[in-house]
Design an enzyme around this catalytic site. Structure first.
Site, PDB file in Angstrom:
ATOM      1  NE  ARG A 206      -1.220   2.570  13.552  1.00 30.66           N
ATOM      2  CZ  ARG A 206      -0.273   1.670  13.099  1.00 30.66           C
ATOM      3  NH1 ARG A 206       0.865   1.848  13.498  1.00 30.66           N
ATOM      4  NH2 ARG A 206      -0.787   0.774  12.582  1.00 30.66           N
TER       5      ARG A 206
ATOM      6  CG  ASP B 165      -4.048   1.876  12.611  1.00 27.71           C
ATOM      7  OD1 ASP B 165      -4.203   2.212  13.870  1.00 27.71           O
ATOM      8  OD2 ASP B 165      -3.604   0.868  12.118  1.00 27.71           O
TER       9      ASP B 165
ATOM     10  CG  ASP C  70      -2.169  -1.095   1.271  1.00 28.92           C
ATOM     11  OD1 ASP C  70      -1.869  -2.105   0.675  1.00 28.92           O
ATOM     12  OD2 ASP C  70      -3.246  -0.737   1.326  1.00 28.92           O
TER      13      ASP C  70
ATOM     14  CB  SER D 136      -3.828  -6.946   7.098  1.00 30.33           C
ATOM     15  OG  SER D 136      -3.087  -5.777   7.337  1.00 30.33           O
TER      16      SER D 136
END
Length: 409
Positions: A106, A135, A27, A191
């Site tokens: 994050r 996210d 990605d 993923s």
């Protein structure tokens, strides 16, 4: 990795400089090339939060894709001290089970990203988070909190991107056309996101909640059924609700540096298959999601912390703190680390930990962390008062009135 450079359109970066959160995966590699096509100069940024990547290979790939620069920041110790330790103090668990390894990473990653924005005089940031997940919210809320004037380019929420790339098949074709190596194969159809706190797995075959996660998928933890038949016994010392030392009572190994201590518990917990969960959780954006996680060290530490907290904290105070812990977990999961309410909750939780200190013995065996003993100089446990064999200063007759008053209603 392909030795030939990716085909990229040289636009001179007339739209400005964008810092892209870059993993080297499918990605973000495609997004990097797409941003260049749109007329941006791209600085590729990776936060080292313990994901054990080959950063030289990631750098090589970023530059092949056309990045003007690649920056990696070592944030491992910051992640442990500034994000994981407050969650241990809080006994942070979202919906009673998820230890929030991605949620806690994050804000740390985004803080490093904002430093790169300043260093590179960038006007934009970009990321590869999808429009359905958590996210995107966590990174963008953190970015706006730290720098309200930042502009965010989120391709998966832009029609000109998602109408061109309908899914991973289109990205594969785009990557192949531009000589970008393909990191995801059908043999691993899910993923994965990893850092030193945990690895999370979702999507692909895991989207069916009844599908059993294959044993070959797990990377941090051994299969509990095949883990050692001999346990490890450790002693964890806490001060102000934070682990300051771990000692292996079997071989005498000691760790007192925050990062080394955490990594050592990951190693021990992983060896014994500790920290696996398979859950369906409620994403902030409104949908349910199935996730599989392995999180060894934090699982051990929260079990031990809960125990020493019970020994050293007053009952009424702990009930208030439990409510704060619930708020903390929801706020962190939903991306509000830098919000005034989370800063306030963290401050209150930190205050509650003033007397949470002492030693906890933990047995690690077959997927479980078993607390086997504890002692503390700040203990509220009174052995004589609670004894069935010693009357002490307690008057049993008083219990009659206590019960009658509580029965009035």
């Amino acid at each position: 990795m392909s030795s030939s450079p990716a085909k990229k359109q040289n636009t001179g970066g007339q739209k400005g400089v964008v810092v892209l959160a870059y993993s080297g995966g499918l990605d973000t590699s495609c997004i990097l090339l797409w941003l260049i096509e749109q007329g941006y100069e791209v600085v590729a940024y990776t936060a080292d939060v313990g994901q054990d990547d080959d950063f030289e290979a990631v750098k090589k790939k970023a530059l092949q894709c056309g990045a003007k620069k690649y920056v990696v920041k070592d944030l491992k110790k910051d992640f442990v001290v500034e994000n994981i330790w407050p969650s241990i103090q809080a006994n942070g668990r979202y919906e009673d089970r998820y230890l929030m390894g991605t949620s806690l990473a994050r804000p740390c990653i985004t803080k490093g990203m904002m430093e790169v924005v300043k260093e590179e005089s960038a006007q934009f940031i970009s990321h590869g988070a999808t429009g359905k997940g958590n996210d995107q919210i966590r990174m963008e809320l953190a970015a706006y909190a730290l720098r309200p004037d930042i502009e965010i380019i989120a391709p998966w929420k832009m029609p000109e991107f998602y109408n061109r790339f309908h899914g991973r098949t289109d990205l594969f074709e785009y990557a192949k056309m531009n000589n970008i190596s393909l990191p995801v194969t059908p043999s691993a159809p899910w993923s994965m996101d990893g850092n030193l706190m945990h690895i999370s797995y979702e999507a692909g075959i895991l989207e069916d909640p009844k599908t059993v996660a294959p044993s070959s998928m797990f990377q941090m933890t051994a299969d509990p059924l095949k883990s050692p038949d001999e346990p490890d016994q450790i002693e964890i010392e806490f001060k102000h609700g934070v682990p300051v030392k771990v000692k292996n009572l079997k071989d005498g190994t000691e760790k007192n540096d925050a990062l080394e201590l955490y990594l050592y518990l990951n190693e021990l917990g992983g060896k014994h298959g500790i920290g696996r969960i398979d859950i369906v959780e409620n994403r902030y954006i409104g949908m349910k999601s199935r996730g599989v996680y392995e999180c060894p060290a934090a699982t051990i530490l929260i079990e031990a912390h809960l125990d020493i907290e019970n020994v050293t904290m007053d009952k009424a105070m702990r009930r208030v703190k439990q409510e704060l812990s619930l708020r903390f977990s929801e706020q962190v999961y939903e991306g509000y680390w830098y919000s005034p309410e989370n800063e306030f909750v963290r401050h209150c939780i930190h205050k509650s930990q003033e007397h949470v200190e002492g030693f906890v013995n933990v047995l690690l065996f077959k997927g479980r962390a078993h607390v086997t003993g504890r002692h503390s100089p700040k203990s509220l446990y009174n052995e004589e008062l609670v004894s069935m064999d010693v009357k002490g200063d307690y008057e049993p007759l008083d219990a009659k009135g206590f019960i009658k008053v509580n029965a009035v209603r």
